[in-house]
Design an enzyme around this catalytic site. Structure first.
Site, mmCIF file in Angstrom:
data_model
loop_
_atom_site.group_PDB
_atom_site.id
_atom_site.type_symbol
_atom_site.label_atom_id
_atom_site.label_comp_id
_atom_site.label_asym_id
_atom_site.label_seq_id
_atom_site.Cartn_x
_atom_site.Cartn_y
_atom_site.Cartn_z
ATOM 1 N N ARG A 60 45.089 47.540 44.342
ATOM 2 C CA ARG A 60 46.152 46.959 43.525
ATOM 3 C C ARG A 60 46.457 47.773 42.280
ATOM 4 N NH1 ARG A 60 43.152 42.648 44.828
ATOM 5 N NH2 ARG A 60 42.255 42.809 42.754
ATOM 6 N N GLU A 97 31.999 42.540 39.630
ATOM 7 C CA GLU A 97 31.889 41.080 39.550
ATOM 8 C C GLU A 97 31.142 40.504 40.748
ATOM 9 O OE1 GLU A 97 35.054 37.513 38.391
ATOM 10 O OE2 GLU A 97 35.744 39.559 38.784
#
Lengths: 172, 172
Positions: A60, A97
């Site tokens: 992205r 994450e």
């Protein structure tokens, strides 16, 4: 317009895994007025700061970084997951994450003295941005700033990124 | 300038596997003049053809598709590998140069009557482009054209893509 952008970002619960609320930014991309507003805003914050290369991470990040490099008249440098870049690479391992990962950059992508803007769609924990900054610095580049569409302030990403000039268009 | 672009595309032998000569287009991206020339050329071929959405496949396709959507003032729609898009998707299985794969698009990305330009960096066998066109059509969109930086004519991609308006900036 700035605050309206949140109307184009939707929450996807339990993606990519249970317990995570993912910020889906594809409605921003789908609307040409909203998308061009967003990339123009991020670009204009970094205009006249001497940036000559924009570095983004797949996938992205490429969507925002390439347009911003076009607007700022800079070179565009992709950072990718291990094994995806075809030429000789420099790599870095980092914690993200949802686990661990390796990022790579072409060894001839950054030259000594390059002034680099790092661009991604979402600034979450700051782990990926920090890894990319380290990669750029390892190659002799200077990180002039970091630009994001979305910043998840509740994850405290700026703690990991002290000393960097960070701009994010919308914050949660 | 057009023929000079080949000076910015390098052959990487045996990538991603033995016997394949991969066209590495990252030197095009790195040079802002060459990169902006390339995306401007592809965009200008499709100007005034009624395109309202640009669809690209991850990851390198995003780099070209997003800038071209910005230039043409269109929405940008990402097509991704299985499991990468967060919202509800429509998918298609297809054969590609090095095996089989599944591509997905968000179910609300394309509306009936959308005029779509498909953009990718390299047109090789045409398998991926054909799959993306089928996805777009399944969603009610019309494929107005397909734009590429590089076309590998020796792989005969146009045989698979009859009836589509295809533009590629450089050919091998």
């Amino acid at each position: 317009m700035k605050k309206d952008i949140k109307n184009y970002i939707r929450d996807i619960p339990n993606f990519p895994k249970e317990g995570i609320i993912f910020k889906d930014i594809t409605p921003v991309l789908k609307d040409p007025i909203v998308f061009s507003f967003a990339v123009n805003e991020i670009s204009s914050y970094f205009t006249n700061k001497g940036v000559n290369k924009v570095v983004s991470m797949e996938a992205r990040g490429f969507i925002f970084g390439s347009v911003i490099s076009y607007i700022l008249k800079c070179g565009f440098i992709p950072v990718r997951k291990k094994g995806k870049l075809p030429y000789k690479t420099i790599s870095i391992e980092y914690e993200l994450e949802y686990g661990k990962d390796i990022l790579e950059i072409h060894e001839d992508a950054i030259e000594n003295g390059d002034n680099v803007l790092i661009v991604d769609d979402v600034l979450a924990t700051g782990g990926t941005a920090k890894a990319v900054a380290s990669l750029v610095e390892k190659c002799g580049g200077k990180v002039v700033g970091m630009g994001f569409l979305v910043e998840l302030t509740f994850l405290n990403p700026r703690k990991k990124l002290e000393g960097y000039d960070i701009y994010s268009l919308v914050k949660y």
